[in-house]
Every structure is written in structure tokens, then in C-alpha cells.
Design a protein around this motif. Structure first.
Motif, short mmCIF file in Angstrom:
data_model
loop_
_atom_site.label_atom_id
_atom_site.label_comp_id
_atom_site.label_asym_id
_atom_site.label_seq_id
_atom_site.Cartn_x
_atom_site.Cartn_y
_atom_site.Cartn_z
N ALA A 47 0.83 -1.21 0.00
CA ALA A 47 0.00 0.00 0.00
C ALA A 47 0.87 1.25 0.00
CB ALA A 47 -0.94 -0.01 1.20
N VAL A 48 1.94 1.25 0.79
CA VAL A 48 2.85 2.40 0.81
C VAL A 48 3.52 2.55 -0.55
CG1 VAL A 48 5.01 3.32 1.80
CG2 VAL A 48 3.27 2.32 3.29
N TYR A 49 4.00 1.45 -1.10
CA TYR A 49 4.66 1.46 -2.41
C TYR A 49 3.71 1.98 -3.50
CZ TYR A 49 6.69 -0.27 -6.75
OH TYR A 49 7.18 -0.36 -8.02
N ASP A 50 2.48 1.46 -3.51
CA ASP A 50 1.50 1.86 -4.53
C ASP A 50 1.19 3.35 -4.45
OD1 ASP A 50 1.37 -0.76 -5.43
OD2 ASP A 50 -0.51 -1.21 -4.40
N ARG A 51 0.96 3.86 -3.25
CA ARG A 51 0.62 5.27 -3.09
C ARG A 51 1.83 6.15 -3.42
NH1 ARG A 51 -2.50 9.26 -4.07
NH2 ARG A 51 -2.38 10.92 -2.55
N SER A 69 14.22 7.39 7.45
CA SER A 69 15.36 7.26 6.55
C SER A 69 14.92 6.46 5.32
CB SER A 69 16.53 6.55 7.26
OG SER A 69 16.18 5.20 7.51
N GLN A 70 15.66 6.60 4.24
CA GLN A 70 15.32 5.85 3.02
C GLN A 70 15.37 4.35 3.26
OE1 GLN A 70 17.72 4.04 0.91
NE2 GLN A 70 15.95 3.32 -0.24
N PRO A 71 16.38 3.81 3.98
CA PRO A 71 16.37 2.37 4.25
C PRO A 71 15.14 1.91 5.05
CG PRO A 71 18.57 3.24 4.60
CD PRO A 71 17.66 4.42 4.40
N GLN A 72 14.64 2.76 5.94
CA GLN A 72 13.42 2.40 6.68
C GLN A 72 12.22 2.31 5.74
OE1 GLN A 72 13.66 5.67 9.51
NE2 GLN A 72 13.83 4.21 11.20
N VAL A 73 12.13 3.23 4.77
CA VAL A 73 11.04 3.19 3.79
C VAL A 73 11.16 1.92 2.96
CG1 VAL A 73 10.04 4.28 1.74
CG2 VAL A 73 10.71 5.68 3.70
N SER A 74 12.37 1.60 2.52
CA SER A 74 12.59 0.40 1.72
C SER A 74 12.19 -0.86 2.48
CB SER A 74 14.06 0.31 1.31
OG SER A 74 14.30 -0.87 0.58
N LYS A 75 12.61 -0.96 3.72
CA LYS A 75 12.28 -2.13 4.54
C LYS A 75 10.77 -2.23 4.75
CE LYS A 75 13.41 -4.37 8.92
NZ LYS A 75 14.20 -4.29 10.16
N LEU A 76 10.12 -1.11 4.98
CA LEU A 76 8.67 -1.09 5.17
C LEU A 76 7.97 -1.56 3.90
CD1 LEU A 76 6.24 -0.19 6.98
CD2 LEU A 76 6.38 1.99 5.79
N GLU A 77 8.39 -1.04 2.73
CA GLU A 77 7.76 -1.42 1.47
C GLU A 77 7.95 -2.89 1.14
OE1 GLU A 77 9.01 1.19 -1.67
OE2 GLU A 77 7.75 2.83 -0.95
N LEU A 78 9.02 -3.48 1.62
CA LEU A 78 9.27 -4.89 1.36
C LEU A 78 8.62 -5.80 2.39
CD1 LEU A 78 13.00 -4.70 0.25
CD2 LEU A 78 10.99 -5.13 -1.18
N ARG A 109 -7.51 -5.71 5.33
CA ARG A 109 -7.19 -4.96 4.12
C ARG A 109 -6.58 -3.63 4.54
NH1 ARG A 109 -11.97 -3.19 1.25
NH2 ARG A 109 -11.47 -1.08 1.83
N VAL A 110 -5.45 -3.30 3.94
CA VAL A 110 -4.72 -2.08 4.25
C VAL A 110 -4.82 -1.16 3.04
CG1 VAL A 110 -2.43 -1.15 4.76
CG2 VAL A 110 -3.10 -3.37 5.66
N SER A 111 -5.10 0.12 3.28
CA SER A 111 -5.14 1.04 2.16
C SER A 111 -4.84 2.47 2.60
CB SER A 111 -6.50 0.99 1.45
OG SER A 111 -7.54 1.27 2.35
N PHE A 112 -4.30 3.22 1.65
CA PHE A 112 -4.13 4.65 1.79
C PHE A 112 -5.12 5.27 0.83
CE2 PHE A 112 -0.12 3.24 3.53
CZ PHE A 112 0.07 4.11 4.59
N ILE A 113 -6.06 6.02 1.34
CA ILE A 113 -7.12 6.62 0.53
C ILE A 113 -6.71 8.06 0.25
CG2 ILE A 113 -9.57 7.18 0.42
CD1 ILE A 113 -9.66 4.92 2.78
N PRO A 114 -6.44 8.38 -1.04
CA PRO A 114 -6.00 9.74 -1.37
C PRO A 114 -7.02 10.78 -0.94
CG PRO A 114 -5.79 8.27 -3.26
CD PRO A 114 -6.54 7.52 -2.20
N HIS A 115 -6.51 11.90 -0.47
CA HIS A 115 -7.40 13.01 -0.13
C HIS A 115 -8.01 13.55 -1.41
CE1 HIS A 115 -4.96 13.77 3.76
NE2 HIS A 115 -5.94 12.92 3.98
#
Length: 151
Positions: A47-51, A69-78, A109-115
Motif C-alpha cells: 500500500a505504501v509502495y502503490d501510493r 530514513s530511506q532504508p526504513q522506507v525500503s524495509k517497510l515497502e518490502l 485490508r490495508v489502504s491509503f485513501i487519497p485526499h
């Protein structure tokens, strides 16, 4: 470097192997719980990656916006970490979206709903309207005080 899709296939294969090794054992319930946890972490990362990609953001830009940090974002997306609620709130703000967890059977189900841009503009106008009214009232009050002072 492993792509997002390749990592998911490898993770799914590993989870399937661990689940098939002892369906009737006492560890089976723990394996199912762990699989659901891994699925949630993966779905959240997806969901983070898609948004992020829908917004055209690089991982470094998302990291800056979410104070990560960028590595934290990468780890989260994976799917390699489970974020805290405060981090989810920061991510939602950074992704200009609302975060939603919806229970579905045993999963979530996890989602980020755009404003909605119109909704965001209306909310901004409503938030600034009381301040503008207060300024107008203050200006009117100051004018009355000047008129009284000058007689």
C-alpha cells in the motif's frame, strides 16, 4: 537487487513451506498467526509502495516527508517491518492520504485513501474562515476604539 514482486514470491514460497511442514502440530496455530502477520506487513508495504509511486515520489522524498530514513522506507515497502500507529499517521500525511485497516475474515485490508482535492480545499477554507472572521472582528473593534478615543 531484488524487485518488489520477486521478493513477494520468495516470501510466499518460504511461508508456504513453513506452513506445510506440520499442519496438525501445536506449532500450526503459531505458523498461521505468523503468516497473517507477514501478510499484513506485506500488504502494508504494498500500500505504501502503490501510493508513493502513484504520487511519483522517490523513497528518499517519502522518507523526508515522513521523518524516516530511506532504508526504513525500503524495509517497510518490502514487508520487513510493522510500523507503529504514530508512524502510520506520519506516512498518511506524507502520502496525502487517509490510512485504513479493514478487517476481512481472518485478514485485514490495508489502504491509503487519497485526499480528495475538493475536500482538502474546502477543509482549508473552513479552517481559515474563523481566523479571517476573527481578524475582521478585531479590525472592527479597533476602529470603534479609535472613534471613541478621537471623540
Amino acid at each position: 537487487m531484488v524487485s518488489h514482486a520477486q521478493w513477494k514470491l520468495a516470501r510466499d514460497r518460504k511461508v508456504a513451506e513453513s506452513i506445510s511442514e506440520g499442519e496438525d502440530s501445536a506449532e500450526s496455530a503459531e505458523r498461521v498467526r505468523r503468516r497473517l502477520e507477514l501478510d499484513l506487513a506485506w500488504d502494508l508495504g504494498q500500500a505504501v509502495y502503490d501510493r508513493r509511486t502513484a504520487l511519483g515520489l522517490a523513497q528518499t522524498e517519502l522518507a523526508r516527508r515522513a521523518r524516516m530514513s530511506q532504508p526504513q522506507v525500503s524495509k517497510l515497502e518490502l514487508g520487513g517491518s510493522m510500523p507503529t500507529v504514530p508512524l502510520l499517521a506520519r506516512l498518511a500525511r506524507a502520502l496525502d492520504a487517509d490510512f485504513s485497516l479493514t478487517p476481512l475474515g481472518e485478514g485485514v485490508r490495508v489502504s491509503f485513501i487519497p485526499h480528495d482535492p475538493a475536500h482538502t480545499e474546502a477543509a482549508t477554507e473552513r479552517a481559515s474562515a474563523p481566523a479571517a472572521e476573527a481578524e475582521t472582528d478585531a479590525d472592527a473593534g479597533a476602529g470603534a476604539e479609535r472613534a471613541a478615543a478621537t471623540g
